[in-house]
Scaffold this motif. Structure first.
Motif, mmCIF file in Angstrom:
data_model
loop_
_atom_site.group_PDB
_atom_site.id
_atom_site.type_symbol
_atom_site.label_atom_id
_atom_site.label_comp_id
_atom_site.label_asym_id
_atom_site.label_seq_id
_atom_site.Cartn_x
_atom_site.Cartn_y
_atom_site.Cartn_z
ATOM 1 N N ALA A 1 -2.468 1.818 -10.678
ATOM 2 C CA ALA A 1 -0.919 1.390 -11.392
ATOM 3 C C ALA A 1 -0.031 2.690 -11.279
ATOM 4 O O ALA A 1 1.007 2.575 -10.768
ATOM 5 N N GLY A 2 -0.559 3.707 -12.036
ATOM 6 C CA GLY A 2 -0.044 5.061 -11.811
ATOM 7 C C GLY A 2 0.398 5.588 -10.551
ATOM 8 O O GLY A 2 1.575 6.203 -10.226
ATOM 9 N N ALA A 3 -0.542 5.441 -9.671
ATOM 10 C CA ALA A 3 -0.198 5.875 -8.329
ATOM 11 C C ALA A 3 0.844 5.133 -7.314
ATOM 12 O O ALA A 3 1.661 5.624 -6.872
ATOM 13 N N GLY A 4 1.024 3.981 -7.676
ATOM 14 C CA GLY A 4 2.017 2.923 -7.300
ATOM 15 C C GLY A 4 3.248 3.419 -7.777
ATOM 16 O O GLY A 4 4.101 3.386 -7.245
ATOM 17 N N LEU A 5 3.407 3.480 -9.262
ATOM 18 C CA LEU A 5 4.690 3.738 -9.810
ATOM 19 C C LEU A 5 4.953 5.255 -9.329
ATOM 20 O O LEU A 5 6.347 5.565 -9.129
ATOM 21 N N VAL B 1 20.480 6.816 -10.251
ATOM 22 C CA VAL B 1 19.237 6.572 -9.477
ATOM 23 C C VAL B 1 18.128 7.584 -9.799
ATOM 24 O O VAL B 1 16.763 7.210 -10.061
ATOM 25 N N PHE B 2 18.785 9.029 -9.513
ATOM 26 C CA PHE B 2 17.616 10.120 -9.823
ATOM 27 C C PHE B 2 17.060 9.963 -11.187
ATOM 28 O O PHE B 2 15.868 10.270 -11.093
ATOM 29 N N VAL B 3 17.860 9.733 -12.323
ATOM 30 C CA VAL B 3 17.311 9.998 -13.414
ATOM 31 C C VAL B 3 16.474 8.770 -13.920
ATOM 32 O O VAL B 3 15.346 8.870 -14.436
ATOM 33 N N VAL B 4 16.638 7.517 -13.243
ATOM 34 C CA VAL B 4 15.564 6.565 -13.434
ATOM 35 C C VAL B 4 14.441 6.938 -12.762
ATOM 36 O O VAL B 4 13.287 6.672 -13.262
ATOM 37 N N GLY B 5 14.417 7.506 -11.550
ATOM 38 C CA GLY B 5 13.331 7.641 -10.694
ATOM 39 C C GLY B 5 12.575 9.038 -11.275
ATOM 40 O O GLY B 5 11.474 8.844 -11.314
ATOM 41 N N PHE B 6 13.386 9.904 -12.112
ATOM 42 C CA PHE B 6 12.613 10.953 -12.517
ATOM 43 C C PHE B 6 11.752 10.504 -13.820
ATOM 44 O O PHE B 6 10.654 10.968 -14.135
ATOM 45 N N TRP B 7 12.216 9.823 -14.619
ATOM 46 C CA TRP B 7 11.755 9.045 -15.851
ATOM 47 C C TRP B 7 10.517 8.135 -15.350
ATOM 48 O O TRP B 7 9.416 8.331 -15.991
ATOM 49 N N ILE B 8 10.658 7.416 -14.421
ATOM 50 C CA ILE B 8 9.338 6.718 -13.747
ATOM 51 C C ILE B 8 8.440 7.694 -13.301
ATOM 52 O O ILE B 8 7.186 7.278 -13.557
ATOM 53 N N LEU B 9 8.833 8.694 -12.670
ATOM 54 C CA LEU B 9 7.821 9.802 -12.139
ATOM 55 C C LEU B 9 6.954 10.328 -13.271
ATOM 56 O O LEU B 9 5.599 10.587 -13.220
ATOM 57 N N ASP B 10 7.697 10.871 -14.370
ATOM 58 C CA ASP B 10 6.942 11.404 -15.449
ATOM 59 C C ASP B 10 5.979 10.319 -16.164
ATOM 60 O O ASP B 10 4.723 10.632 -16.648
ATOM 61 N N VAL B 11 6.474 9.078 -16.303
ATOM 62 C CA VAL B 11 5.662 8.186 -16.926
ATOM 63 C C VAL B 11 4.356 7.712 -16.013
ATOM 64 O O VAL B 11 3.269 7.682 -16.469
ATOM 65 N N ALA B 12 4.570 7.670 -14.815
ATOM 66 C CA ALA B 12 3.492 7.465 -13.770
ATOM 67 C C ALA B 12 2.516 8.523 -13.918
ATOM 68 O O ALA B 12 1.315 8.315 -13.835
ATOM 69 N N ASN B 13 2.691 9.872 -13.926
ATOM 70 C CA ASN B 13 2.076 10.866 -14.023
ATOM 71 C C ASN B 13 1.107 11.081 -15.064
ATOM 72 O O ASN B 13 -0.032 11.326 -15.121
#
Length: 508
Positions: free
Chosen positions: A102-106, A139-151
């Motif tokens: 799930a993390g890799a998909g996010l 869009v960038f901020v949403v993506g950046f938050w998702i990226l840190d959550v996924a990592n």
């Protein structure tokens, strides 16, 4: 007295039945650890490329640093949550593997949003050219938050799976975390190399659009490679490596004796903190001080090189940019040393008298290097030269070499910081019967809280002493020295590997 006897009997029964899981072959541990290369590739891109990118989207420089707070905040919440639920997951795919997948998909979704933020913003109504692009920023901020959550969703279960595969062997746990640190170095080297190549966008010509210039296209191209690398390594590891599982009958017997958790998740976290054994509390304290020592340099390393060493100013397109590129070279050298040192941690631990002693000694190396930034800065200021037109020149070769030497030497303590604390947490939690995922999540609190503290206080603290990065570096040096003292004097040595058939008793 009767209740105490009953409690002791249950504990003894659990110790007898809670046999170490079978130890996996080393190649399986290497395959799981290799996922760190994919994670760290993307993280290196964040460190080297995203701060300029957010300014291209129109976020002022003074606000850019606050975006980085999402990493520590998400780590404080996500890793303990994921660790707790991965400990209690009963999926037929395993306890850790569903969270890793799930993390890799996010990560894939997040990288797409970040890379295409300018295009999506323009398609939604943002204007071209300079100026703020609010839709792209959103869009960038949403993506950046998702990226840190996924990592964070990836790294916690990965380390917990490495501990599971180590079969309760402390030496194998240290080796597994050393491999994880090594692959982090490999990912960093590849990420910094990809980020420094200015024509990578030509490999993906469709990446350059009217809303996405060459710099943006290069970033987008780097993220394409990051997605491919992470998904390839994750798919290969999760397909080939199977988790060591507790037999169903034994698991049911343990559940019947201990009972299911009767408190919500955050109550479980509070209970975990309350009931932590003394070795874990000391480990948290040493780790916390260690990261207070590290994070000022991680946050301001290239800025220090550009301002204090090269004498540049923000907005100066010459010396400041030269300093940033020199700092990126220093980070590359740092990653090379990190990789080699990661492979030698077990060897050096045996030579120096144990993992905790190696950590303590290298914390003093960190403290010395942080203090040496003052000397390098003073040397740079003293040797400033100007050309005939009165334009400030780049620093002398000796100053450059001295600054790059600090970056390089810091790769040694960084390798230990990335491996030994996690190995000790796994060892201590195995010895006390705690869940690997929850214990590693609690350890992560000792990492992210100092990061949040430095992110919020670092800037005002530097301004209090006239600006510049040196005040925060001095605080880092003092914290690193304190961490070294506590590691050598108070941190318990991990128990030796259990012999075949031995029980896993409590650690005191």
């Amino acid at each position: 007295m009767e209740n105490g006897t009953k409690k002791l009997n249950v504990s003894s029964s659990l110790q007898v039945e809670e046999q170490p899981l079978p130890k996996s072959k080393l190649w399986k541990i290497c395959m799981v650890a290799s996922i760190a290369a994919g994670v760290q590739f993307g993280w290196a891109l964040q460190l080297s490329l995203l701060t300029p990118y957010v300014q291209l989207l129109g976020i002022p420089h003074r606000f850019a640093s606050f975006i980085w707070l999402c990493g520590p905040i998400s780590g404080m919440i996500v890793q303990p949550v994921v660790g707790y639920y991965s400990d209690n997951c009963k999926s037929r795919f395993g306890r850790r593997r569903p969270f890793i997948a799930a993390g890799a998909g996010l990560v894939t979704i997040a990288v797409f949003l970040i890379g295409f933020a300018a295009d999506l913003g323009h398609a939604s109504g943002d204007t071209l050219g300079k100026g703020s692009k609010p839709r792209a920023i959103a869009v960038f901020v949403v993506g950046f938050w998702i990226l840190d959550v996924a990592n964070n969703m990836l790294q916690g279960p990965c380390r917990a799976l490495l501990a599971d595969l180590s079969g309760g062997k402390s030496g194998r746990m240290r080796t597994a975390n050393a491999f994880f640190s090594f692959f982090m170095a490999v990912g960093s080297i590849l990420g910094y190399a990809a980020g420094s190549y200015p024509k990578l966008y030509k490999v993906f010509p469709f990446s350059k659009t009217s809303a996405c210039d060459i710099y943006c296209a290069n970033l987008k191209s780097c993220f394409f490679i990051a997605i491919f690398l992470l998904l390839s390594l994750t798919t290969l590891a999760l397909t080939v490596v199977r988790e060591n599982e507790i037999p169903e009958k034994e698991e049911q017997e343990i559940d019947d004796k201990v009972g299911k958790p009767k408190v919500p998740f955050f109550g479980e976290i509070f209970g975990a903190l309350k009931d932590l054994p003394r070795p874990m509390w000391i480990l948290l304290l040493v780790t916390c001080l260690n990261w207070i020592g590290w994070f000022p340099f991680i946050l301001y390393d290239t800025d220090w090189m550009a301002k204090e060493v090269y004498g540049g100013e923000v907005g100066d397109g010459r010396l400041y940019d030269l300093g940033v590129h020199a700092g990126a070279l220093g980070l590359l050298l740092n990653s090379v040393v990190l990789g080699f040192m990661s492979l030698g941690i077990e060897f050096f631990s045996k030579k120096i008298g144990g993992a905790k002693r190696l950590w303590g000694v290298l914390n003093f190396v960190l403290a010395i290097c942080m203090a040496m930034t003052v000397l390098v800065t003073k040397m740079a200021e003293k040797s400033r030269t100007y050309n005939a037109a009165g334009v400030l020149m780049a620093p002398s070769s000796g100053v450059k070499i001295g600054a790059l030497a600090l970056f390089t030497v810091l790769g040694m303590p960084l390798a230990v910081t990335y491996s030994i604390p996690f190995a000790l947490a796994s060892i201590f939690s195995s010895s006390s019967g705690s869940g690997q995922g929850l214990s590693l999540g609690v350890l992560n609190l000792a990492i992210v809280v100092p990061q949040m503290l430095v992110s919020v206080v670092g800037g005002p603290w530097d301004s209090l002493f006239g600006g510049g990065n040196l005040p925060a570096f001095i605080v880092g040096a003092v914290a690193a020295a304190a961490s070294g003292v506590l590691a050598l004097t108070m941190l318990p040595s991990p128990p030796p590997d259990a012999k075949p058939g031995a029980t896993m008793g409590g650690f005191h």
